[in-house]
Design an enzyme around this catalytic site. Structure first.
Site, mmCIF file in Angstrom:
data_model
loop_
_atom_site.group_PDB
_atom_site.id
_atom_site.type_symbol
_atom_site.label_atom_id
_atom_site.label_comp_id
_atom_site.label_asym_id
_atom_site.label_seq_id
_atom_site.Cartn_x
_atom_site.Cartn_y
_atom_site.Cartn_z
ATOM 1 N N GLU A 61 0.824 -1.217 0.000
ATOM 2 C CA GLU A 61 0.000 0.000 0.000
ATOM 3 C C GLU A 61 0.856 1.264 0.000
ATOM 4 O O GLU A 61 1.954 1.275 0.566
ATOM 5 C CB GLU A 61 -0.872 0.019 1.269
ATOM 6 C CG GLU A 61 -1.821 -1.143 1.328
ATOM 7 C CD GLU A 61 -2.449 -1.340 2.707
ATOM 8 O OE1 GLU A 61 -3.620 -1.733 2.760
ATOM 9 O OE2 GLU A 61 -1.768 -1.102 3.718
ATOM 10 N N ASP A 236 -7.429 -4.935 8.796
ATOM 11 C CA ASP A 236 -7.048 -3.683 8.146
ATOM 12 C C ASP A 236 -6.945 -3.815 6.633
ATOM 13 O O ASP A 236 -6.212 -3.082 5.980
ATOM 14 C CB ASP A 236 -5.717 -3.166 8.734
ATOM 15 C CG ASP A 236 -4.579 -4.183 8.586
ATOM 16 O OD1 ASP A 236 -4.839 -5.306 8.100
ATOM 17 O OD2 ASP A 236 -3.437 -3.848 8.936
HETATM 18 P P1 NAD Z 1 2.550 -10.870 13.299
HETATM 19 O O1 NAD Z 1 2.365 -11.822 12.198
HETATM 20 O O2 NAD Z 1 3.922 -10.586 13.806
HETATM 21 O O3 NAD Z 1 1.667 -11.309 14.572
HETATM 22 C C1 NAD Z 1 0.349 -11.736 14.474
HETATM 23 C C2 NAD Z 1 0.096 -12.793 15.542
HETATM 24 O O4 NAD Z 1 -1.313 -13.144 15.507
HETATM 25 C C3 NAD Z 1 0.880 -14.094 15.324
HETATM 26 O O5 NAD Z 1 1.676 -14.367 16.451
HETATM 27 C C4 NAD Z 1 -0.217 -15.142 15.108
HETATM 28 O O6 NAD Z 1 0.132 -16.398 15.638
HETATM 29 C C5 NAD Z 1 -1.395 -14.508 15.845
HETATM 30 N N1 NAD Z 1 -2.711 -15.019 15.466
HETATM 31 C C6 NAD Z 1 -3.190 -15.282 14.214
HETATM 32 N N2 NAD Z 1 -4.453 -15.759 14.292
HETATM 33 C C7 NAD Z 1 -4.775 -15.771 15.606
HETATM 34 C C8 NAD Z 1 -5.957 -16.127 16.308
HETATM 35 N N3 NAD Z 1 -7.027 -16.586 15.675
HETATM 36 N N4 NAD Z 1 -5.972 -15.992 17.666
HETATM 37 C C9 NAD Z 1 -4.874 -15.540 18.333
HETATM 38 N N5 NAD Z 1 -3.724 -15.186 17.706
HETATM 39 C C10 NAD Z 1 -3.680 -15.289 16.354
HETATM 40 O O7 NAD Z 1 1.868 -9.504 12.816
HETATM 41 P P2 NAD Z 1 1.988 -8.039 13.439
HETATM 42 O O8 NAD Z 1 3.043 -7.244 12.761
HETATM 43 O O9 NAD Z 1 2.001 -8.127 14.922
HETATM 44 O O10 NAD Z 1 0.606 -7.417 12.949
HETATM 45 C C11 NAD Z 1 -0.601 -7.884 13.503
HETATM 46 C C12 NAD Z 1 -1.753 -7.343 12.699
HETATM 47 O O11 NAD Z 1 -1.862 -5.942 12.859
HETATM 48 C C13 NAD Z 1 -1.623 -7.582 11.200
HETATM 49 O O12 NAD Z 1 -2.875 -8.060 10.721
HETATM 50 C C14 NAD Z 1 -1.302 -6.233 10.632
HETATM 51 O O13 NAD Z 1 -1.758 -6.099 9.312
HETATM 52 C C15 NAD Z 1 -2.058 -5.341 11.586
HETATM 53 N N6 NAD Z 1 -1.568 -3.974 11.673
HETATM 54 C C16 NAD Z 1 -2.491 -2.997 11.754
HETATM 55 C C17 NAD Z 1 -2.084 -1.672 11.893
HETATM 56 C C18 NAD Z 1 -3.110 -0.585 12.043
HETATM 57 O O14 NAD Z 1 -2.766 0.583 11.999
HETATM 58 N N7 NAD Z 1 -4.354 -0.918 12.260
HETATM 59 C C19 NAD Z 1 -0.721 -1.350 11.905
HETATM 60 C C20 NAD Z 1 0.206 -2.389 11.859
HETATM 61 C C21 NAD Z 1 -0.217 -3.713 11.740
#
Ligand code: NAD
Length: 358
Positions: A61, A236
């Site tokens: 993005e 997101d």
């Molecule tokens: P990451 O992959 O490092 O961590 C995600 C974790 O979620 C993993 O440890 C995974 O095992 C766990 N997980 C997946 N499904 C699960 C479930 N059903 N129950 C419990 N745990 C579960 O990713 P990250 O960098 O920590 O990012 C997390 C999320 O946040 C991503 O989806 C990312 O796109 C989003 N994000 C959003 C924003 C925002 O501004 N809203 C900003 C950054 C990241």
């Protein structure tokens, strides 16, 4: 060598040094202040939903905005399957530029900064929406973003107990280890939950920050108790959500978003018709809308991440480089020419002369 204009550059080692100097909690708190100040002047910003390029495995993005004086954009990806290959789910970098000349003022890493700004925004939203005095938060999803969320809510909201759950126990163990190693979090009680339902039990605030490219149902209506604040960070992208849709539509629930046109595509509210009533965060900080009606209301911050927050972050980084001049370094991104119309001669002509001499 061709003379160049040194553009300030922040790489991974630079952000590490900056954070060591100012402190992670202090950085997040200051950034939350900058983001809030920018949301208060919402009407000055050029706003658009981000430009997304989707693939079967993720999304890339571009997130641009400008306040008329400065322009910023962020490049960011989201690839939930990356971690299985030893890569981050989210990486980012961005630019702050001067609108008058179009020249870049800063080129910066934004992978770590995105985690900092997302946590700052989450805690800022919770300050306006969550019931005061709640000191227990559940964090569902204990990956790359989770420590930053923990630090932000400890510092800005006075959260003193965390209930942690991840489908990957190694992720929770990593989060525990990192939080326990931070002296400033000594007073934080940490509980490893056996399920999401166990984690959210007796939590005042629930942060969902999972990564899965599908309409997941991390929270169901029965898990959500009156007065809870939900900080839904992981949903997101189109087709990527975390909350059961009935949580959003249940009477007594208020849904707050960053920029409605973008959230309707990417946020939890993508599950609802385009006319579903939501409040924009800017209206809450300006006093045009209330953040919470009463102690029993359920508030949802449907976070997707908006360009203004990265603009605030880049401006803060630019400011910090001025305050800590010894940490400032530059790269030769833009040539400086005696005759700006002679780009060829001023740059390549010199190279060819040099090659001939060699
Ligand atoms: P990451 O992959 O490092 O961590 C995600 C974790 O979620 C993993 O440890 C995974 O095992 C766990 N997980 C997946 N499904 C699960 C479930 N059903 N129950 C419990 N745990 C579960 O990713 P990250 O960098 O920590 O990012 C997390 C999320 O946040 C991503 O989806 C990312 O796109 C989003 N994000 C959003 C924003 C925002 O501004 N809203 C900003 C950054 C990241």
């Amino acid at each position: 060598m061709v003379p160049f204009i040194g553009v300030p550059f922040i790489g991974i080692s630079d952000i590490q040094r900056l954070l060591q100097r100012v402190g992670i909690g202090a950085f997040i708190e200051r950034l939350a202040g900058e983001i809030e100040a920018d949301y208060r002047r919402w009407e000055q910003f050029e706003k658009s939903a981000r430009v997304a390029s989707h693939s079967t495995v993720g999304v890339i993005e571009l997130m641009p905005t400008s306040d008329g004086q400065q322009y910023a954009f962020k490049y960011v990806n989201g690839h939930p399957q990356n971690t299985a290959a030893g890569l981050l789910t989210v990486t980012a970098f961005g630019v702050l530029a001067d609108v008058q000349t179009g020249y870049p003022l800063l080129l910066s890493e934004l992978t770590i900064t995105t985690a900092l700004r997302t946590a700052a925004m989450s805690a800022l939203a919770a300050r306006w929406l969550a019931r005061p005095g709640g000191s227990t938060m559940a964090i569902i999803g204990n990956g790359a973003q989770s420590e930053f969320q923990a630090i932000a809510f400890h510092r800005l909201l006075g959260v003193r107990a965390l209930r942690l759950y991840d489908t990957d126990p190694a992720a929770t163990a990593k989060l525990l280890r990192n939080l326990r190693a931070m002296p400033e979090l000594r007073d934080l009680q940490l509980h490893v939950a056996t399920s999401t339902a166990d984690a959210v039990m007796c939590a005042h605030i629930v942060t969902t920050v999972t990564a899965d490219k599908r309409n997941a149902v991390i929270l169901t209506p029965s898990m959500v108790k009156p007065g809870m604040h939900l900080n839904a960070v992981g949903g997101d992208c189109p087709g990527k959500t975390e909350l059961h849709v009935d949580i959003l539509t249940r009477p007594g629930t208020r849904v707050v978003v960053e920029f409605a046109p973008q959230s309707r595509i990417e946020g939890e509210i993508q599950q609802l018709p385009a006319n579903f009533g939501v409040t924009e965060f800017a209206d809450v900080v300006s006093g045009q809308s209330i953040g919470r009606a009463d102690a029993d209301e359920v508030t949802v911050f449907d976070s997707v991440g908006f360009a203004l927050e990265d603009f605030s972050a880049l401006r803060l980084l630019h400011q910090l480089l001025q305050e800590h001049g010894d940490l400032r370094r530059t790269i030769d991104l833009v040539p400086e020419l005696t005759n700006p119309k002679d780009l060829f001669g001023g740059v390549l002509g010199t190279t060819q002369r040099l090659q001939r001499v060699a």
